[in-house]
Design a protein around this motif. Sequence first.
Motif, PDB file in Angstrom:
ATOM      1  N   HIS A 231       0.807  -1.419   0.335  1.00 10.49           N
ATOM      2  CA  HIS A 231       0.481  -0.338   0.200  1.00 10.49           C
ATOM      3  C   HIS A 231       0.701   1.489   0.062  1.00 10.49           C
ATOM      4  O   HIS A 231       0.844   2.030  -1.089  1.00 10.49           O
ATOM      5  CB  HIS A 231      -0.955   0.004   0.935  1.00 10.49           C
TER       6      HIS A 231
ATOM      7  N   PRO B 153      -2.264   4.865  -4.362  1.00  9.74           N
ATOM      8  CA  PRO B 153      -2.787   3.584  -4.748  1.00  9.74           C
ATOM      9  C   PRO B 153      -3.916   4.313  -3.753  1.00  9.74           C
ATOM     10  O   PRO B 153      -4.092   5.439  -3.185  1.00  9.74           O
ATOM     11  CB  PRO B 153      -2.399   2.554  -3.333  1.00  9.74           C
ATOM     12  N   THR B 154      -5.586   3.993  -4.160  1.00  6.70           N
ATOM     13  CA  THR B 154      -6.183   4.755  -3.517  1.00  6.70           C
ATOM     14  C   THR B 154      -7.855   3.732  -3.256  1.00  6.70           C
ATOM     15  O   THR B 154      -7.642   2.454  -3.270  1.00  6.70           O
ATOM     16  CB  THR B 154      -7.313   5.837  -4.304  1.00  6.70           C
ATOM     17  N   ASP B 155      -9.108   4.296  -2.495  1.00 13.02           N
ATOM     18  CA  ASP B 155      -9.118   2.426  -2.318  1.00 13.02           C
ATOM     19  C   ASP B 155     -10.106   2.019  -4.064  1.00 13.02           C
ATOM     20  O   ASP B 155     -10.533   1.228  -3.755  1.00 13.02           O
ATOM     21  CB  ASP B 155     -11.310   3.341  -1.686  1.00 13.02           C
ATOM     22  N   THR B 156     -10.582   3.442  -4.563  1.00  6.42           N
ATOM     23  CA  THR B 156     -10.724   2.846  -5.946  1.00  6.42           C
ATOM     24  C   THR B 156      -9.667   2.070  -6.975  1.00  6.42           C
ATOM     25  O   THR B 156      -9.603   1.274  -7.801  1.00  6.42           O
ATOM     26  CB  THR B 156     -11.202   3.536  -7.068  1.00  6.42           C
ATOM     27  N   ASN B 157      -8.225   2.756  -6.482  1.00  8.17           N
ATOM     28  CA  ASN B 157      -6.706   2.014  -7.858  1.00  8.17           C
ATOM     29  C   ASN B 157      -5.880   1.555  -6.584  1.00  8.17           C
ATOM     30  O   ASN B 157      -5.320   2.561  -6.052  1.00  8.17           O
ATOM     31  CB  ASN B 157      -6.162   3.171  -8.099  1.00  8.17           C
ATOM     32  N   GLN B 158      -6.352   0.277  -6.420  1.00  9.56           N
ATOM     33  CA  GLN B 158      -5.199  -0.141  -4.846  1.00  9.56           C
ATOM     34  C   GLN B 158      -3.789  -0.571  -5.777  1.00  9.56           C
ATOM     35  O   GLN B 158      -2.731  -1.400  -5.299  1.00  9.56           O
ATOM     36  CB  GLN B 158      -6.068  -1.169  -4.493  1.00  9.56           C
TER      37      GLN B 158
END
Length: 410
Positions: free
Chosen positions: A261, A378-383
Amino acid sequence: MSRRLLPSVLITLFLATMPFVLLSVENKRVALYDLAFTLPYLILILVGFLGEKLNQRRILFASIVIGVACAYLCFELPEFLGPHLRSAKGQILSIALPAMLFISFSLSEARLRGSEAMGWLALALSPLLASHLFGESALLSWLFQGRLTEGVFFAHLPNFGIFLGMLFGALGHQTEDRYLRVFRFYLAVSLVPLYYMFERTGMRFRTLQSYQLEVSLSFISSAAVLVYANFYLYWQKVYLDELTGIPNRRALNERMSVLRHHYTVAMIDIDHFKKFNDAFGHEQGDSVLRFVAKHFSRVPQGEVYRYGGEELCIIFQDINAVQALQIVEGLREQLALKDFYIRSSNKARTRTTKHDRKTGDARATKVQVTVSIGVADPTDTNQRPEHVIIAADKALYKAKERGRNRSIAA
């Protein structure tokens, strides 16, 4: 296909059956001694095999040359070659071995093909034959004269032999092939235990068997270094970009497979690269790629990869997008202030003086090289890492749409 697989299958079968052969021998001590005597040749065969597979015939030559040197020390020679004391063999090899290696690496790979290669191999082995046959004659005896004072390391070897060994190590980097340059460095390192053994040949051993065992152990040490050098060379060919010298797309894919992450990705694209290629040619375009890659390879807390074409990718570990943006923005500004000179030809480039290179060659065209950069984490939609790269790539194209020569975070 079978011709390619056969050597690998034979080596695999040999290594797989060797432990069972050793266990079947009643006298295990004798079996271990025999294994120690044969192991240098087996390892050198592996080195030569790997060198051949890497299209480096000179590595194959080097393994043959070192194997011949090991056999020369261990075995008695035919009578027609003339008698030689064991102590003289070490002195002969201290001169002949670096000379043989110099010949082995003096040729280009393009010339080492077919029957011609056998002639060059014979030429590479000729210093050993000449030193053995004429070492005691007036023709070559002067090479073996001169010793360092007692108590100094390698004191019993000819000064000329020590000089040749040091010269081979010092000139290891003098080759256009950067992969072979690394191998030659390790080859120079592997000469140290061999020269130690050449020095030891002038000392008294309890038995012939103990002498041969010590020779074998010295050559095993040397050959083990060459095995490591071969695998390191293989790693470079597989994971480093040949043009820029930075890690390639394959290395990036493997790095992405272990990313978690806390990381950030920066995508870099050289502005107007196609127009640059059309105006100045692909050779100068390659120079720009190397110029930019070298500049960003100094990035702190990150590692740069060649993504493809004129695109680079930087992976920052344990850094968020805001921090990474500050770092790449500073590097982008530094790059924009640097001068890049397009010389009219390679011939003109060779005529430039040291002062010209410092102040800018009068025959060269000064251009500005700029890059556009997109940054994402990284984001919640692009992990997943591949999704983060896509996000960084989209930010990169936003930077281009807004005028280029800028950095934007997703």
